[in-house]
Design a protein around this motif. Structure first.
Motif, mmCIF file in Angstrom:
data_model
loop_
_atom_site.group_PDB
_atom_site.id
_atom_site.type_symbol
_atom_site.label_atom_id
_atom_site.label_comp_id
_atom_site.label_asym_id
_atom_site.label_seq_id
_atom_site.Cartn_x
_atom_site.Cartn_y
_atom_site.Cartn_z
ATOM 1 N N ASP A 168 -12.282 -26.578 41.828
ATOM 2 C CA ASP A 168 -11.369 -26.984 40.626
ATOM 3 C C ASP A 168 -11.867 -27.422 39.380
ATOM 4 N N GLY A 169 -13.239 -27.018 39.452
ATOM 5 C CA GLY A 169 -14.015 -27.416 38.440
ATOM 6 C C GLY A 169 -14.245 -29.004 37.934
ATOM 7 N N ARG A 170 -14.251 -29.871 38.930
ATOM 8 C CA ARG A 170 -14.011 -31.237 38.659
ATOM 9 C C ARG A 170 -15.346 -31.907 38.294
ATOM 10 N N PHE A 171 -16.429 -31.016 38.619
ATOM 11 C CA PHE A 171 -17.662 -31.787 38.114
ATOM 12 C C PHE A 171 -18.240 -30.871 37.283
ATOM 13 N N ARG A 172 -18.903 -31.503 36.296
ATOM 14 C CA ARG A 172 -19.571 -30.676 35.143
ATOM 15 C C ARG A 172 -21.114 -30.650 35.146
ATOM 16 N N LYS A 173 -21.698 -31.480 36.036
ATOM 17 C CA LYS A 173 -23.040 -31.833 36.035
ATOM 18 C C LYS A 173 -23.538 -31.453 37.638
ATOM 19 N N LEU A 174 -24.834 -30.969 37.942
ATOM 20 C CA LEU A 174 -25.466 -30.737 39.169
ATOM 21 C C LEU A 174 -25.385 -32.112 39.732
ATOM 22 N N ARG A 175 -25.853 -33.253 38.922
ATOM 23 C CA ARG A 175 -26.084 -34.725 39.644
ATOM 24 C C ARG A 175 -24.914 -34.926 40.364
ATOM 25 N N GLN A 176 -23.586 -34.620 39.546
ATOM 26 C CA GLN A 176 -22.525 -35.084 40.128
ATOM 27 C C GLN A 176 -22.143 -34.664 41.613
ATOM 28 N N VAL A 177 -22.519 -33.290 41.847
ATOM 29 C CA VAL A 177 -22.163 -32.575 42.806
ATOM 30 C C VAL A 177 -23.100 -33.123 43.923
#
Length: 325
Positions: A272-281
């Motif tokens: 759903d595209g909720r994370f914009r950065k790898l660090r968030q993932v």
């Protein structure tokens, strides 16, 4: 009937030589597995590939002539889309999922986040018919293309006569997408003995093998299977993943495991595209309730450093599969 012409692909990427592999059709390095797609039964044909490329970039496939496949799958984003969390379609409508990247599809046996299709030839039917995406039908597309003299000529060159059919449209689109091979990243050069990881990249690689490789199995960096990503359900989308296709309770919240190649180009992340950065993932996986990854902030940085070695700039900026001029 014109004899089929196998498309021979021999390219050089970042000092890594690719030679034509068996089965014939596409080129990939020795550390890649055998393709799932049967190229011996369905060899690539240069005219069909170019027809599929033209169709991929043409808004004629949508109901109102405003949306093409490339509208959500940009070559400069590894055939994903970074402007929106969710796909956008005709009449400024918003879809229900993030547009997945398109590459290395010859190794896939299922398509879409929920695995709704098991054939690359049938996969385009979903976005073509989705009312919030292209809002069309294969019958309407056949009619529009049949009225187009240049397309009738292109079908004649590709299939031996000018008859436009749904099967031929889908075949051409598949032929083009099968040529989208991403296998020229730094990781691939390291595997071929042409490069070496930095100290941080090597640390990240070791952490990746410990915590990530079960689902994101190298060298494709996906098993092609399905898994739960531990995200809470978006109460607006109410997306329960594969269960929405199979109606099986055990498939609830299962989503197809994406490849981790080209992550610099394919944000935002997750279905759903909720994370914009790898660090968030990585923070999500480090803190989730079920099977958390016990990695520190420094270790997350190391993993990111490794993941960046999966970026394939030559693939992203390869003019051979860009907009046809």
């Amino acid at each position: 009937m014109r004899q089929g012409v196998i498309l021979l692909v021999v390219v050089m990427m970042s000092g890594l030589a690719f030679t034509l592999s068996s089965p014939p059709g596409i080129a990939y390095p020795d550390h890649f597995p055998t393709t799932a797609y049967d190229f011996r039964a369905h060899p690539l044909d240069s005219a069909k590939v170019q027809l599929g490329r033209r169709l991929f970039y043409d808004e004629i496939l949508s109901a109102d002539g405003t949306i093409s496949c490339a509208s959500c799958h940009s070559p400069y984003n590894a055939f994903a889309h970074t402007d929106h969390d969710l796909s956008h379609g005709i009449n400024d409508q918003i879809g229900t999922r993030n547009a997945p990247a398109l590459f290395n599809l010859a190794w896939s046996t299922s398509f879409h986040h929920d695995g709704a299709h098991h054939s690359i030839e049938l996969q385009p039917l979903a976005p073509i018919s989705h009312p919030a995406e292209m809002g069309s039908s294969i019958g309407d597309i056949v009619r529009r293309l049949s009225e187009h003299a240049q397309y009738r000529q292109a079908f004649s060159e590709s299939f031996g006569d000018s008859l436009v059919t749904g099967e031929r449209v889908l075949k051409a689109l598949a032929q083009f997408q099968l040529t989208l091979v991403s296998a020229g990243a730094k990781y691939d050069r390291v595997q071929a003995g042409k490069d070496t990881f930095s100290v941080q990249e090597q640390k990240g690689y070791q952490l990746f093998q410990t915590y990530c490789n079960d689902c994101h199995f190298e060298p494709l960096f996906t098993t092609g299977g399905f898994a739960r990503n531990g995200l809470r359900v978006d109460t607006t989308l109410n997306d329960f993943g594969r269960m929405m296709i199979t109606a099986l309770p055990e498939d609830s919240l299962l989503f197809k495991i994406p490849s981790l190649r080209n992550l610099s180009y394919t944000h935002p992340y997750m279905h759903d595209g909720r994370f914009r950065k790898l660090r968030q993932v990585l923070k999500h996986y480090a803190s989730r309730d079920v099977r958390p990854m016990p990695i520190s902030a420094n270790e997350q940085s190391d993993i990111v450093a490794f993941l960046l070695t999966l970026d394939d700039r030559d693939f992203v900026f390869n003019r051979n599969h860009g907009f046809p001029h």
